[in-house]
Design a protein around this motif. Structure first.
Motif, PDB file in Angstrom:
ATOM      1  N   LYS A  28      29.704 -31.446 -78.037  1.00  0.00           N
ATOM      2  CA  LYS A  28      28.898 -32.034 -76.958  1.00  0.00           C
ATOM      3  C   LYS A  28      29.578 -33.270 -76.385  1.00  0.00           C
ATOM      4  CE  LYS A  28      24.400 -34.269 -76.172  1.00  0.00           C
ATOM      5  NZ  LYS A  28      23.073 -34.598 -76.758  1.00  0.00           N
ATOM      6  N   TYR A  29      30.191 -34.064 -77.243  1.00  0.00           N
ATOM      7  CA  TYR A  29      30.775 -35.328 -76.811  1.00  0.00           C
ATOM      8  C   TYR A  29      32.269 -35.245 -76.492  1.00  0.00           C
ATOM      9  CZ  TYR A  29      26.503 -37.821 -77.970  1.00  0.00           C
ATOM     10  OH  TYR A  29      25.208 -38.269 -77.981  1.00  0.00           O
ATOM     11  N   LEU A  30      32.970 -34.220 -76.991  1.00  0.00           N
ATOM     12  CA  LEU A  30      34.422 -34.227 -76.899  1.00  0.00           C
ATOM     13  C   LEU A  30      35.047 -32.982 -76.270  1.00  0.00           C
ATOM     14  CD1 LEU A  30      35.082 -35.835 -80.377  1.00  0.00           C
ATOM     15  CD2 LEU A  30      35.670 -36.853 -78.169  1.00  0.00           C
ATOM     16  N   SER A  31      34.265 -31.995 -75.943  1.00  0.00           N
ATOM     17  CA  SER A  31      34.826 -30.801 -75.320  1.00  0.00           C
ATOM     18  C   SER A  31      35.213 -31.099 -73.879  1.00  0.00           C
ATOM     19  CB  SER A  31      33.809 -29.654 -75.361  1.00  0.00           C
ATOM     20  OG  SER A  31      32.670 -29.993 -74.588  1.00  0.00           O
ATOM     21  N   PRO A  32      36.043 -30.255 -73.271  1.00  0.00           N
ATOM     22  CA  PRO A  32      36.377 -30.446 -71.861  1.00  0.00           C
ATOM     23  C   PRO A  32      35.136 -30.281 -70.991  1.00  0.00           C
ATOM     24  CG  PRO A  32      37.175 -28.328 -72.658  1.00  0.00           C
ATOM     25  CD  PRO A  32      36.714 -29.087 -73.855  1.00  0.00           C
ATOM     26  N   PRO A  33      35.201 -30.730 -69.731  1.00  0.00           N
ATOM     27  CA  PRO A  33      34.013 -30.679 -68.854  1.00  0.00           C
ATOM     28  C   PRO A  33      33.424 -29.281 -68.695  1.00  0.00           C
ATOM     29  CG  PRO A  33      35.719 -32.064 -67.891  1.00  0.00           C
ATOM     30  CD  PRO A  33      36.346 -31.399 -69.074  1.00  0.00           C
ATOM     31  N   VAL A  72      36.225 -18.557 -82.357  1.00  0.00           N
ATOM     32  CA  VAL A  72      35.735 -18.778 -83.720  1.00  0.00           C
ATOM     33  C   VAL A  72      36.544 -17.871 -84.634  1.00  0.00           C
ATOM     34  CG1 VAL A  72      33.772 -18.663 -85.298  1.00  0.00           C
ATOM     35  CG2 VAL A  72      33.427 -19.386 -82.920  1.00  0.00           C
ATOM     36  N   ILE A  73      37.369 -18.478 -85.467  1.00  0.00           N
ATOM     37  CA  ILE A  73      38.217 -17.711 -86.376  1.00  0.00           C
ATOM     38  C   ILE A  73      37.494 -17.605 -87.708  1.00  0.00           C
ATOM     39  CG2 ILE A  73      40.548 -17.404 -87.248  1.00  0.00           C
ATOM     40  CD1 ILE A  73      40.344 -17.865 -84.179  1.00  0.00           C
ATOM     41  N   GLY A  74      37.047 -16.410 -88.037  1.00  0.00           N
ATOM     42  CA  GLY A  74      36.271 -16.186 -89.252  1.00  0.00           C
ATOM     43  C   GLY A  74      34.857 -15.762 -88.907  1.00  0.00           C
ATOM     44  N   ALA A  75      34.465 -14.567 -89.356  1.00  0.00           N
ATOM     45  CA  ALA A  75      33.147 -14.016 -89.009  1.00  0.00           C
ATOM     46  C   ALA A  75      32.176 -14.061 -90.186  1.00  0.00           C
ATOM     47  CB  ALA A  75      33.297 -12.581 -88.512  1.00  0.00           C
ATOM     48  N   GLY A  76      32.404 -14.991 -91.102  1.00  0.00           N
ATOM     49  CA  GLY A  76      31.489 -15.143 -92.236  1.00  0.00           C
ATOM     50  C   GLY A  76      30.281 -15.989 -91.869  1.00  0.00           C
ATOM     51  N   LEU A  77      29.649 -16.578 -92.887  1.00  0.00           N
ATOM     52  CA  LEU A  77      28.436 -17.365 -92.668  1.00  0.00           C
ATOM     53  C   LEU A  77      28.705 -18.548 -91.744  1.00  0.00           C
ATOM     54  CD1 LEU A  77      25.454 -17.342 -93.603  1.00  0.00           C
ATOM     55  CD2 LEU A  77      26.107 -18.979 -95.387  1.00  0.00           C
ATOM     56  N   GLN A  78      29.812 -19.256 -91.965  1.00  0.00           N
ATOM     57  CA  GLN A  78      30.133 -20.393 -91.103  1.00  0.00           C
ATOM     58  C   GLN A  78      30.380 -19.939 -89.666  1.00  0.00           C
ATOM     59  OE1 GLN A  78      30.066 -23.532 -91.136  1.00  0.00           O
ATOM     60  NE2 GLN A  78      29.722 -24.033 -93.270  1.00  0.00           N
ATOM     61  N   ARG A  98      44.893 -19.416 -77.660  1.00  0.00           N
ATOM     62  CA  ARG A  98      45.621 -19.751 -76.429  1.00  0.00           C
ATOM     63  C   ARG A  98      44.710 -19.797 -75.198  1.00  0.00           C
ATOM     64  NH1 ARG A  98      51.037 -20.172 -76.417  1.00  0.00           N
ATOM     65  NH2 ARG A  98      52.245 -19.366 -78.190  1.00  0.00           N
ATOM     66  N   THR A  99      43.584 -19.114 -75.235  1.00  0.00           N
ATOM     67  CA  THR A  99      42.702 -19.061 -74.061  1.00  0.00           C
ATOM     68  C   THR A  99      41.413 -19.857 -74.237  1.00  0.00           C
ATOM     69  OG1 THR A  99      41.666 -17.007 -74.858  1.00  0.00           O
ATOM     70  CG2 THR A  99      43.583 -16.792 -73.398  1.00  0.00           C
ATOM     71  N   ALA A 100      41.203 -20.447 -75.404  1.00  0.00           N
ATOM     72  CA  ALA A 100      39.919 -21.078 -75.713  1.00  0.00           C
ATOM     73  C   ALA A 100      39.861 -22.540 -75.274  1.00  0.00           C
ATOM     74  CB  ALA A 100      39.641 -20.980 -77.204  1.00  0.00           C
ATOM     75  N   ASP A 101      38.683 -22.962 -74.837  1.00  0.00           N
ATOM     76  CA  ASP A 101      38.426 -24.367 -74.524  1.00  0.00           C
ATOM     77  C   ASP A 101      38.014 -25.130 -75.775  1.00  0.00           C
ATOM     78  OD1 ASP A 101      38.711 -24.058 -71.598  1.00  0.00           O
ATOM     79  OD2 ASP A 101      36.918 -22.806 -71.834  1.00  0.00           O
ATOM     80  N   VAL A 102      37.391 -24.421 -76.711  1.00  0.00           N
ATOM     81  CA  VAL A 102      37.032 -24.984 -78.012  1.00  0.00           C
ATOM     82  C   VAL A 102      37.477 -23.993 -79.075  1.00  0.00           C
ATOM     83  CG1 VAL A 102      35.178 -25.813 -79.523  1.00  0.00           C
ATOM     84  CG2 VAL A 102      35.027 -26.188 -77.044  1.00  0.00           C
ATOM     85  N   ALA A 134      43.530 -29.581 -72.729  1.00  0.00           N
ATOM     86  CA  ALA A 134      42.097 -29.887 -72.583  1.00  0.00           C
ATOM     87  C   ALA A 134      41.213 -29.306 -73.681  1.00  0.00           C
ATOM     88  CB  ALA A 134      41.572 -29.440 -71.222  1.00  0.00           C
ATOM     89  N   SER A 135      41.817 -28.605 -74.637  1.00  0.00           N
ATOM     90  CA  SER A 135      40.993 -27.954 -75.660  1.00  0.00           C
ATOM     91  C   SER A 135      40.577 -28.912 -76.776  1.00  0.00           C
ATOM     92  CB  SER A 135      41.747 -26.771 -76.270  1.00  0.00           C
ATOM     93  OG  SER A 135      41.894 -25.738 -75.334  1.00  0.00           O
ATOM     94  N   LEU A 136      39.487 -28.551 -77.419  1.00  0.00           N
ATOM     95  CA  LEU A 136      38.985 -29.260 -78.604  1.00  0.00           C
ATOM     96  C   LEU A 136      39.162 -28.352 -79.807  1.00  0.00           C
ATOM     97  CD1 LEU A 136      37.311 -31.510 -80.068  1.00  0.00           C
ATOM     98  CD2 LEU A 136      35.258 -30.233 -79.365  1.00  0.00           C
TER      99      LEU A 136
END
Length: 321
Positions: A125-130, A137-143, A194-198, A219-221
């Motif tokens: 919320k505070y640090l991602s690009p506009p 999301v790397i990993g499809a487990g509980l987290q 390579r294509t993600a903003d977060v 610009a990525s977080l």
């Protein structure tokens, strides 16, 4: 001697409280504000390491304004899945700040998963690009699941690219999101990053480098849920390097023998950004990396919110001692 009582909340009891995710985000943000204003005690976690791929940590926290105190005893065994056990287990003990007596003991696995994802979401919320169009999301487990659920509340229009070698895990994640977010399965981590903003790396503990910071676009977080797994230049090539608690992060890096040799560029904490002491994203093109190692304050605050709901609905078992 006067008999005292404590409320025991099992994993099922904790789940039955059904703490709304929006409320979890509010708890995390308020706690970060208290952290930023110095209204807390959160000593660096201490731990033992019975196996090379395992830890058992003690995490104590005291929130001055909220008058909430407690300790989480958390174990992380990355090989537990091989014997049908969860990787993360633990208990949270909440204490009466006036007497020191324990008032609640609860299973901590659920709240750990929820609060970790909520911290990432508030950080975003505070640090991602506009404009956030794509979240990897790397990993499809509980987290991974809870990160999709929490992050979708902050970025409702974003598409989530889920990377996991287990196709069935991705299918389960899609089913459990209940169409709350747009989710696509991407085979390779590099393509998603390579294509993600977060970027959220929500894998179990990794001994080898799996993700290279050179893949991260402008610009990525970047939000590693676990410290390991990234190339060393995440700490040197990032434009801004932050953590959740500087003292604890440095202590943790030394104690665990982290592969990141140079952490001198840590600018401050996420709460410093919220409190206005650190600018955070100064330029839209900044690549920002944030290591949220885990604050006991969040466990205490969220556990207290869960306890309040449990008391209202009479959940759990009252035990005399």
């Amino acid at each position: 001697m006067t008999t005292s009582v404590v409320r025991w909340l099992s994993r099922n009891d904790v789940a039955q409280t059904n703490l709304p995710f929006a409320s979890a985000l509010e708890v995390v943000e308020a706690t970060l504000r208290d952290h930023g204003n110095g209204a807390f005690e959160n000593p660096p976690k201490i731990g033992v390491h019975p196996k090379h791929d395992a830890f058992i940590h003690a995490m104590a926290g005291w929130l001055t304004k909220q008058r909430r105190a407690g300790l989480k005893w958390l174990a992380g065994y990355s090989s537990n899945h091989r014997i049908g056990l969860p990787n993360i287990t633990g208990l949270l003990v909440l204490n009466d700040p006036d007497t020191g007596l324990p008032i609640c003991v609860m299973d901590a696995a659920y709240l750990t998963a929820v609060r970790a994802a909520a911290v990432s979401a508030i950080t975003s919320k505070y640090l991602s690009p506009p404009h956030v169009d794509s979240i990897a999301v790397i990993g499809a487990g509980l987290q991974g699941l809870y990160h999709v659920k929490m992050m979708s509340l902050i970025h409702p229009a974003a598409e989530f690219q889920i990377v996991d070698i287990n196709d069935s895990a991705v299918r389960r994640l899609v089913e459990q999101t209940n169409s709350a977010a747009t989710v696509v399965h991407v085979k390779e981590a590099e393509a998603a990053i390579r294509t993600a903003d977060v970027v959220v790396t929500a894998t179990s503990r990794l001994e080898d480098v799996a993700f290279r910071f050179e893949w991260v676009k402008e610009a990525s977080l970047v939000l590693p849920v676990h410290v390991r797994g990234w190339s060393q230049d995440i700490t040197t090539a990032s434009d801004v390097l932050l953590t959740d608690d500087v003292e604890q992060f440095k202590s943790y890096i030394i104690a665990t023998g982290s592969p990141y040799g140079d952490i001198s560029r840590v600018l401050g904490s996420v709460s410093d950004v919220i409190a206005g002491r650190v600018a955070g994203r100064c330029c839209n093109a900044d690549r920002i990396a944030v290591f949220n190692v885990g604050l006991a304050l969040h466990d205490v605050a969220m556990g207290s919110a869960i306890l309040d709901i449990a008391e209202q609905h009479g959940l759990g078992t009252i035990v005399s001692y």
